[in-house]
Design a protein around this motif. Structure first.
Motif, PDB file in Angstrom:
ATOM      1  N   LEU A  79       0.851  -1.192   0.000  1.00  0.00           N
ATOM      2  CA  LEU A  79       0.000   0.000   0.000  1.00  0.00           C
ATOM      3  C   LEU A  79       0.877   1.229   0.000  1.00  0.00           C
ATOM      4  N   ARG A  80       0.713   2.032  -1.012  1.00  0.00           N
ATOM      5  CA  ARG A  80       1.422   3.309  -1.094  1.00  0.00           C
ATOM      6  C   ARG A  80       2.930   3.166  -0.889  1.00  0.00           C
ATOM      7  N   GLY A  81       3.483   2.113  -1.500  1.00  0.00           N
ATOM      8  CA  GLY A  81       4.921   1.912  -1.447  1.00  0.00           C
ATOM      9  C   GLY A  81       5.434   1.232  -0.190  1.00  0.00           C
ATOM     10  N   GLU A  82       4.560   0.914   0.731  1.00  0.00           N
ATOM     11  CA  GLU A  82       4.953   0.231   1.970  1.00  0.00           C
ATOM     12  C   GLU A  82       4.434  -1.201   1.948  1.00  0.00           C
ATOM     13  N   ILE A 102     -20.709 -12.308  12.541  1.00  0.00           N
ATOM     14  CA  ILE A 102     -19.597 -12.093  13.443  1.00  0.00           C
ATOM     15  C   ILE A 102     -19.069 -10.687  13.187  1.00  0.00           C
ATOM     16  N   ASP A 103     -19.106  -9.853  14.211  1.00  0.00           N
ATOM     17  CA  ASP A 103     -18.531  -8.513  14.129  1.00  0.00           C
ATOM     18  C   ASP A 103     -17.043  -8.628  14.456  1.00  0.00           C
ATOM     19  N   VAL A 104     -16.216  -7.817  13.824  1.00  0.00           N
ATOM     20  CA  VAL A 104     -14.781  -7.928  14.039  1.00  0.00           C
ATOM     21  C   VAL A 104     -14.119  -6.566  14.203  1.00  0.00           C
ATOM     22  N   ALA A 105     -13.066  -6.585  14.999  1.00  0.00           N
ATOM     23  CA  ALA A 105     -12.126  -5.465  15.069  1.00  0.00           C
ATOM     24  C   ALA A 105     -10.816  -6.013  14.513  1.00  0.00           C
ATOM     25  N   VAL A 106     -10.250  -5.313  13.560  1.00  0.00           N
ATOM     26  CA  VAL A 106      -9.033  -5.755  12.880  1.00  0.00           C
ATOM     27  C   VAL A 106      -7.901  -4.813  13.261  1.00  0.00           C
ATOM     28  N   HIS A 107      -6.768  -5.413  13.619  1.00  0.00           N
ATOM     29  CA  HIS A 107      -5.599  -4.622  13.999  1.00  0.00           C
ATOM     30  C   HIS A 107      -4.390  -5.035  13.177  1.00  0.00           C
ATOM     31  N   HIS A 108      -3.614  -4.038  12.763  1.00  0.00           N
ATOM     32  CA  HIS A 108      -2.291  -4.257  12.167  1.00  0.00           C
ATOM     33  C   HIS A 108      -1.378  -3.198  12.763  1.00  0.00           C
ATOM     34  N   PRO A 109      -0.172  -3.570  13.164  1.00  0.00           N
ATOM     35  CA  PRO A 109       0.734  -2.575  13.746  1.00  0.00           C
ATOM     36  C   PRO A 109       1.051  -1.412  12.809  1.00  0.00           C
ATOM     37  N   GLY A 110       0.820  -1.561  11.521  1.00  0.00           N
ATOM     38  CA  GLY A 110       1.097  -0.499  10.567  1.00  0.00           C
ATOM     39  C   GLY A 110      -0.012   0.526  10.419  1.00  0.00           C
ATOM     40  N   PHE A 111      -1.119   0.362  11.137  1.00  0.00           N
ATOM     41  CA  PHE A 111      -2.240   1.299  11.021  1.00  0.00           C
ATOM     42  C   PHE A 111      -1.850   2.743  11.335  1.00  0.00           C
ATOM     43  N   SER A 112      -0.935   2.932  12.271  1.00  0.00           N
ATOM     44  CA  SER A 112      -0.657   4.271  12.782  1.00  0.00           C
ATOM     45  C   SER A 112      -0.198   5.253  11.698  1.00  0.00           C
ATOM     46  N   GLY A 113       0.459   4.797  10.666  1.00  0.00           N
ATOM     47  CA  GLY A 113       0.962   5.709   9.651  1.00  0.00           C
ATOM     48  C   GLY A 113       0.076   5.837   8.424  1.00  0.00           C
ATOM     49  N   LEU A 114      -1.144   5.299   8.472  1.00  0.00           N
ATOM     50  CA  LEU A 114      -1.984   5.261   7.280  1.00  0.00           C
ATOM     51  C   LEU A 114      -3.128   6.271   7.336  1.00  0.00           C
ATOM     52  N   ASP A 115      -3.503   6.786   6.152  1.00  0.00           N
ATOM     53  CA  ASP A 115      -4.720   7.590   6.080  1.00  0.00           C
ATOM     54  C   ASP A 115      -5.924   6.642   6.114  1.00  0.00           C
ATOM     55  N   GLU A 116      -7.120   7.180   6.192  1.00  0.00           N
ATOM     56  CA  GLU A 116      -8.319   6.348   6.375  1.00  0.00           C
ATOM     57  C   GLU A 116      -8.549   5.371   5.217  1.00  0.00           C
ATOM     58  N   ALA A 117      -8.329   5.801   3.986  1.00  0.00           N
ATOM     59  CA  ALA A 117      -8.556   4.915   2.841  1.00  0.00           C
ATOM     60  C   ALA A 117      -7.600   3.719   2.871  1.00  0.00           C
ATOM     61  N   THR A 123      -7.719  -3.119   6.526  1.00  0.00           N
ATOM     62  CA  THR A 123      -8.703  -3.740   7.412  1.00  0.00           C
ATOM     63  C   THR A 123      -9.492  -4.808   6.674  1.00  0.00           C
ATOM     64  N   PHE A 124      -9.970  -4.495   5.475  1.00  0.00           N
ATOM     65  CA  PHE A 124     -10.866  -5.406   4.756  1.00  0.00           C
ATOM     66  C   PHE A 124     -10.153  -6.464   3.918  1.00  0.00           C
ATOM     67  N   ILE A 140     -19.536 -11.976   7.996  1.00  0.00           N
ATOM     68  CA  ILE A 140     -18.981 -10.837   8.713  1.00  0.00           C
ATOM     69  C   ILE A 140     -20.009  -9.709   8.762  1.00  0.00           C
ATOM     70  N   GLY A 141     -20.208  -9.189   9.955  1.00  0.00           N
ATOM     71  CA  GLY A 141     -21.115  -8.053  10.145  1.00  0.00           C
ATOM     72  C   GLY A 141     -20.329  -6.757  10.156  1.00  0.00           C
ATOM     73  N   ARG A 142     -20.326  -6.111  11.310  1.00  0.00           N
ATOM     74  CA  ARG A 142     -19.591  -4.850  11.441  1.00  0.00           C
ATOM     75  C   ARG A 142     -18.092  -5.119  11.437  1.00  0.00           C
ATOM     76  N   VAL A 143     -17.366  -4.211  10.800  1.00  0.00           N
ATOM     77  CA  VAL A 143     -15.911  -4.304  10.750  1.00  0.00           C
ATOM     78  C   VAL A 143     -15.362  -2.949  11.159  1.00  0.00           C
ATOM     79  N   GLU A 144     -14.416  -2.974  12.079  1.00  0.00           N
ATOM     80  CA  GLU A 144     -13.768  -1.722  12.465  1.00  0.00           C
ATOM     81  C   GLU A 144     -12.269  -1.935  12.551  1.00  0.00           C
ATOM     82  N   SER A 145     -11.541  -0.858  12.347  1.00  0.00           N
ATOM     83  CA  SER A 145     -10.091  -0.872  12.502  1.00  0.00           C
ATOM     84  C   SER A 145      -9.772  -0.581  13.954  1.00  0.00           C
ATOM     85  N   ALA A 146      -8.819  -1.303  14.504  1.00  0.00           N
ATOM     86  CA  ALA A 146      -8.396  -1.097  15.890  1.00  0.00           C
ATOM     87  C   ALA A 146      -6.939  -0.643  15.889  1.00  0.00           C
TER      88      ALA A 146
END
Length: 178
Positions: A79-82, A102-117, A123-124, A140-146
């Motif tokens: 994503l975007r060169g990373e 099943i609702d899910v919260a998805v986490h990746h340690p790289g989230f902190s440097g990313l814009d919402e898109a 996440t998806f 899968i029901g609700r999905v959120e980024s953590a």
């Protein structure tokens, strides 16, 4: 490349929102995938296409949705060169038996440097890679980024097994929880 263009035009003539791809096959050399991109309104087209598809052989197999990746933890998303290894994705599932999802919260340690898109993509995409397009859309029901790893989070392979085994009509003892 000429075949891609011809196939894309033919699929667009059926419905402009359908997507076609030629992938590496699971049981054949190639897989031809016609996807509704999880849009339930387009499933009638992909269902009809699948019913009319030729029988698979050693060269070609056919899918009406993007199939799961055999081992999504071995995939790295660019994503975007990373680079973002999907082996670092953690998923916190929580059953919604009333909705049968099943609702899910998805986490990746790289989230902190990313814009919402980009965060949405990271996440998806792992969910589709782990489950395949159709199972992800059906279960899968609700999905959120953590931004931080949720308590009780699991890896993609464990999550795939949990989703495949989960029966929304069973008692709560077999339901996924976070």
């Amino acid at each position: 490349q000429r075949v891609d263009h011809v196939l894309a035009e033919a699929i667009a003539a059926v419905h402009p929102s359908l997507v076609i791809s030629i992938e590496r096959g699971t049981d054949a050399v190639y897989a031809l995938v016609v996807s509704a991109q999880a849009d339930p309104r387009l499933r009638v087209y992909t269902d009809a296409w699948m019913a009319a598809a030729p029988h698979p052989d050693s060269t070609w197999e056919f899918h009406d949705a993007i199939p799961p990746v055999p081992d999504p933890t071995q995939v790295t998303l660019s994503l975007r060169g990373e680079q973002y290894p999907l082996g670092e994705v953690r998923v916190a599932p929580q059953a919604d038996p009333a909705a049968g999802l099943i609702d899910v919260a998805v986490h990746h340690p790289g989230f902190s440097g990313l814009d919402e898109a980009a965060k949405d993509a990271l996440t998806f995409m792992p969910l589709d890679a782990a489950l395949g397009e159709r199972l992800a859309a059906d279960r899968i029901g609700r999905v959120e980024s953590a931004d931080t790893e949720p308590q009780g989070a699991i890896g993609l392979l464990e999550f795939r097994d949990l989703v495949r085994d989960w029966d929304p009509d069973a008692d709560s003892a077999g339901s996924p929880e976070s």
